[in-house]
Write an enzyme that holds these catalytic residues in place. Structure first.
Site, short mmCIF file in Angstrom:
data_model
loop_
_atom_site.label_atom_id
_atom_site.label_comp_id
_atom_site.label_asym_id
_atom_site.label_seq_id
_atom_site.Cartn_x
_atom_site.Cartn_y
_atom_site.Cartn_z
N ASN A 1 0.86 -1.11 -0.07
CA ASN A 1 0.00 0.05 0.05
C ASN A 1 0.93 1.49 -0.09
OD1 ASN A 1 -1.57 2.24 0.80
ND2 ASN A 1 -3.07 0.87 2.01
N LYS B 1 0.28 3.87 2.58
CA LYS B 1 0.97 3.77 4.03
C LYS B 1 2.28 3.93 3.98
CE LYS B 1 -2.09 0.02 5.76
NZ LYS B 1 -1.98 -1.64 6.28
N ASP C 1 -1.31 -3.11 10.63
CA ASP C 1 -2.62 -3.60 10.33
C ASP C 1 -3.63 -2.59 11.29
OD1 ASP C 1 -4.03 -5.80 8.91
OD2 ASP C 1 -5.30 -5.85 10.72
N GLY D 1 -8.77 5.33 1.76
CA GLY D 1 -9.61 4.54 2.83
C GLY D 1 -10.87 5.21 3.34
N HIS E 1 -3.66 7.31 13.99
CA HIS E 1 -3.34 6.23 14.63
C HIS E 1 -1.97 5.68 14.04
CE1 HIS E 1 -5.32 6.00 10.75
NE2 HIS E 1 -5.09 4.83 10.55
N ARG E 2 -1.60 5.91 12.89
CA ARG E 2 -0.57 5.25 12.28
C ARG E 2 0.66 6.03 12.84
NH1 ARG E 2 -2.21 5.26 7.75
NH2 ARG E 2 -2.99 3.35 7.96
P1 IMP Z 1 -5.36 -2.87 6.28
O1 IMP Z 1 -4.47 -2.42 7.52
O2 IMP Z 1 -4.54 -2.58 4.99
O3 IMP Z 1 -5.83 -4.15 6.43
O4 IMP Z 1 -6.24 -1.72 5.92
C1 IMP Z 1 -7.65 -2.03 6.59
C2 IMP Z 1 -8.66 -0.94 6.12
O5 IMP Z 1 -8.41 0.27 6.75
C3 IMP Z 1 -8.50 -0.62 4.48
O6 IMP Z 1 -9.77 -0.56 4.04
C4 IMP Z 1 -7.82 0.94 4.54
O7 IMP Z 1 -8.28 1.27 3.49
C5 IMP Z 1 -8.21 1.38 5.83
N1 IMP Z 1 -7.34 2.19 6.51
C6 IMP Z 1 -6.16 1.85 6.90
N2 IMP Z 1 -5.32 3.06 7.42
C7 IMP Z 1 -6.43 4.18 7.01
C8 IMP Z 1 -6.32 5.36 7.29
O8 IMP Z 1 -5.47 5.98 7.72
N3 IMP Z 1 -7.08 6.09 6.81
C9 IMP Z 1 -8.44 5.55 6.46
N4 IMP Z 1 -8.78 4.31 6.16
C10 IMP Z 1 -7.51 3.30 6.61
#
Ligand code: IMP
Length: 206
Positions: A13, A16, A77, A161, A188-189
């Site tokens: 991604n 990210k 995650d 997202g 969060h990140r």
């Molecule tokens: P994963 O961590 O890649 O499994 O992401 C899980 C879901 O959360 C995905 O649909 C991402 O698009 C969404 N997501 C992860 N981080 C963010 C963010 O910072 N903002 C909005 N959506 C997020």
């Protein structure tokens, strides 16, 4: 840790990767450098079969570590936990609208699910779990929580997202309407990355 370490990010991604790198830059950190998994041959395909964010982050980190055992790797995650939906979509956040879900269909499903829920009951949080694995195979876990609420409509074009529907606590616009330097200080990140930095750059730790 006195020398600079390179950490490979276990994700395909690009959003990210960019956000994690920007958070590090905003912290003014010199003891760590993040690199994309592309630099060591790319992130292998994995099935995110875990029942928690940590299990899924660990699956991703271990998959990259098994390709490149002598380096630091880190996986993220993230889940969105909506109180009025009993914590859903939670660990199913990526595929909330089904196996072929994209951001648009996920946001549409979320807004529809909350259509009858009043503004003051739309509280939610993003939780990010980072799983870091050292070249020796030691595991470190860091978590960041971003509180807010779900808007009534999508707004803004930044981020990715669920950003267009998430209004952070203390703000009156969506994350997708914020400058990226703001999101990547408060998200969060960003908060999980800050904890990782504090742990690795502390001369008494690691
Ligand atoms: P994963 O961590 O890649 O499994 O992401 C899980 C879901 O959360 C995905 O649909 C991402 O698009 C969404 N997501 C992860 N981080 C963010 C963010 O910072 N903002 C909005 N959506 C997020």
């Amino acid at each position: 840790m006195s020398h600079s370490v390179v950490i490979y990010l276990a994700t395909n991604n690009a959003h990210k990767v960019g956000e994690i790198m920007l958070s590090l830059e905003l912290l003014g950190v010199e003891c760590i450098r993040f690199e994309s998994a592309a630099a060591i041959g790319g992130m292998p395909e994995v099935d995110e079969t875990g029942t928690t964010l940590l299990e899924n982050a660990r699956i991703k980190a271990k998959a990259l570590a098994s390709k490149a055992p002598d380096v630091w790797v880190c996986a993220d995650d993230t889940g969105l936990f909506v109180d009025a939906l009993g914590g859903a979509p939670g660990v199913h956040t990526a595929r909330y609208a089904g196996v072929n879900a994209d951001s648009r269909s996920n946001n549409d499903k979320l807004l529809a699910a909350l259509a009858s829920v009043p503004v003051n009951m739309r509280t939610a949080r993003f939780v990010c779990c980072l799983c870091l694995i050292s070249p020796e195979g030691r595991e470190y876990v860091f978590e960041g929580v971003f509180n807010g609420c779900i808007a009534s409509n999508c707004a803004g074009g930044a981020g990715f997202g669920y950003d267009p529907v998430f209004i952070p606590e203390g703000h009156d616009c969506s994350v997708a309407e914020l400058d990226e330097s703001v999101k990547n200080r408060i998200s969060h990140r960003a908060l999980a990355v800050k904890k990782l930095v504090e742990s690795l750059c502390d001369p008494n730790a690691a």
